[in-house]
Write an enzyme that holds these catalytic residues in place. Sequence first.
Site, mmCIF file in Angstrom:
data_model
loop_
_atom_site.group_PDB
_atom_site.id
_atom_site.type_symbol
_atom_site.label_atom_id
_atom_site.label_comp_id
_atom_site.label_asym_id
_atom_site.label_seq_id
_atom_site.Cartn_x
_atom_site.Cartn_y
_atom_site.Cartn_z
ATOM 1 C CG HIS A 29 -1.739 -1.050 1.309
ATOM 2 N ND1 HIS A 29 -3.145 -1.103 1.807
ATOM 3 C CD2 HIS A 29 -1.617 -2.528 0.987
ATOM 4 C CE1 HIS A 29 -3.638 -2.475 1.789
ATOM 5 N NE2 HIS A 29 -2.717 -3.255 1.292
ATOM 6 C CE LYS A 67 5.404 0.635 -4.881
ATOM 7 N NZ LYS A 67 5.674 1.039 -6.207
ATOM 8 C CG ASP A 116 6.101 -1.380 -17.504
ATOM 9 O OD1 ASP A 116 5.250 -1.330 -18.400
ATOM 10 O OD2 ASP A 116 5.752 -1.474 -16.376
ATOM 11 C CE LYS A 150 2.365 -0.855 -17.191
ATOM 12 N NZ LYS A 150 1.967 -2.245 -17.358
ATOM 13 C CG ASN A 173 4.048 2.061 -14.615
ATOM 14 O OD1 ASN A 173 3.550 1.707 -13.605
ATOM 15 N ND2 ASN A 173 4.464 1.149 -15.607
ATOM 16 C CG ASP A 209 5.996 0.713 -11.743
ATOM 17 O OD1 ASP A 209 6.886 0.011 -11.176
ATOM 18 O OD2 ASP A 209 4.650 0.417 -11.341
ATOM 19 C CB THR A 229 -0.383 -5.160 -20.718
ATOM 20 O OG1 THR A 229 -0.925 -4.431 -22.026
ATOM 21 C CG2 THR A 229 0.441 -3.973 -20.076
HETATM 22 P P1 ATP Z 1 1.459 -2.437 -9.524
HETATM 23 O O1 ATP Z 1 2.518 -3.326 -9.559
HETATM 24 O O2 ATP Z 1 0.028 -3.092 -9.386
HETATM 25 O O3 ATP Z 1 1.222 -0.966 -10.444
HETATM 26 P P2 ATP Z 1 2.748 -1.129 -7.653
HETATM 27 O O4 ATP Z 1 3.359 -1.953 -6.481
HETATM 28 O O5 ATP Z 1 3.693 -0.682 -8.681
HETATM 29 O O6 ATP Z 1 1.462 -1.677 -8.052
HETATM 30 P P3 ATP Z 1 2.136 1.665 -7.222
HETATM 31 O O7 ATP Z 1 1.662 1.699 -8.639
HETATM 32 O O8 ATP Z 1 3.468 2.184 -7.261
HETATM 33 O O9 ATP Z 1 2.125 0.045 -6.639
HETATM 34 O O10 ATP Z 1 1.225 2.617 -6.318
HETATM 35 C C1 ATP Z 1 -0.112 2.039 -6.293
HETATM 36 C C2 ATP Z 1 -1.017 3.331 -6.161
HETATM 37 O O11 ATP Z 1 -0.758 4.330 -5.328
HETATM 38 C C3 ATP Z 1 -0.690 4.087 -7.498
HETATM 39 O O12 ATP Z 1 -1.457 3.582 -8.449
HETATM 40 C C4 ATP Z 1 -1.221 5.643 -7.292
HETATM 41 O O13 ATP Z 1 -2.545 5.804 -7.213
HETATM 42 C C5 ATP Z 1 -0.669 5.550 -5.819
HETATM 43 N N1 ATP Z 1 0.750 6.023 -5.716
HETATM 44 C C6 ATP Z 1 1.877 5.378 -5.659
HETATM 45 N N2 ATP Z 1 2.798 6.209 -5.508
HETATM 46 C C7 ATP Z 1 2.507 7.516 -5.451
HETATM 47 C C8 ATP Z 1 3.122 8.577 -5.161
HETATM 48 N N3 ATP Z 1 4.418 8.940 -5.086
HETATM 49 N N4 ATP Z 1 2.476 9.770 -4.997
HETATM 50 C C9 ATP Z 1 0.879 9.722 -5.124
HETATM 51 N N5 ATP Z 1 0.366 8.589 -5.116
HETATM 52 C C10 ATP Z 1 0.940 7.504 -5.407
HETATM 53 MG MG MG Z 2 2.438 0.587 -10.290
#
Ligand code: ATP
Ligand code: MG
Length: 288
Positions: free
Chosen positions: A38, A54, A148, A150, A153, A166, A183
């Site tokens: 999260h 994160k 990646d 898209k 990201n 990302d 994808t």
């Molecule tokens: P996935 O691999 O499923 O994309 P992930 O582990 O890469 O997930 P993120 O995409 O980095 O996770 O984060 C999940 C969500 O949290 C993002 O889609 C975004 O809405 C929010 N989020 C992530 N990082 C930030 C940030 N630096 N500032 C604001 N919102 C963020």
């Molecule tokens: Mg992501």
Amino acid sequence: MGISAEAQEEEKVLTVEKRWTLSDFDIGKPLGRGKFGHVYLAREKKSNRIVALKVLFKSQLKQSQVEHQLRREVEIQSHLRHPNILHLYGYFYDQSRVYLILEYAAKGELYKELQKCKYFSERRAATYVASLARALIYLHGKHVIHRDIKPENLLIGVQGELNIADFGWSVHTFGRRQTMCGTLDYLPPEMVESVEHDASVDIWSLGVLCYEFLYGVPPFEAKEHSDTYRRIIKVDLKFPPKPVVSSAAKELIGQMLVKDSSRRLPLHKLLEHPWILQNADPSGIYRG
Ligand code: ATP
Ligand code: MG
């Protein structure tokens, strides 16, 4: 973009080699969820700086065997400094979790904006494409390929600036390259066919993205995975009559979506393309 002395000072405080712990932060509202954990709004207590924290669960990382990928992501992203690349200030961990301290992107996901608007105006699309080209020139200069690019990201900062986030699939171009799963929509032919590829994969993805900004859907979309595959291999590029898009934009997209990766429009040339010059906001920020 001017950075105030105060902000620079905060930046130093956060970037300095330090052992962070959870107690250094006040945790706020959840910002989103990812595959492995999260993301929360947080405030670093000493600097008062707002960040995105994160939180990833080690057990899930282990289970999916992505620890090495995360390590690479952190290593690459923490060494990058660019106004259009989401800054990773640092990381720490405890027994069960890994925490990434990230720049907060106040306006959220580009993906959601695109869904809301269906497609972007040429001014908005060109401003984003130019920002991304500048970020990719910077990355490629550091021998990093993102691989990646898209809408999911890309995150929008407080002023409306686009940030590449990302770096899970990014690589340093030294050493062996790997292929990926997921994808197919954004992949160029040489990656679909799993032969060697280089930084020009990001030019292809930028071409796909530019198309998607203007039309609301990626160019090789199809119901079946196998049809997308075929359309990419053939570079089956079609421009629908609606929405109306200028011929300059279509020409630029055509110059990026070229099968022969060595003949794709170099990014510095993209920045000089008439469509970019006429439409992109020189500040790099789309203000609506
Ligand atoms: P996935 O691999 O499923 O994309 P992930 O582990 O890469 O997930 P993120 O995409 O980095 O996770 O984060 C999940 C969500 O949290 C993002 O889609 C975004 O809405 C929010 N989020 C992530 N990082 C930030 C940030 N630096 N500032 C604001 N919102 C963020
Ligand atoms: Mg992501």
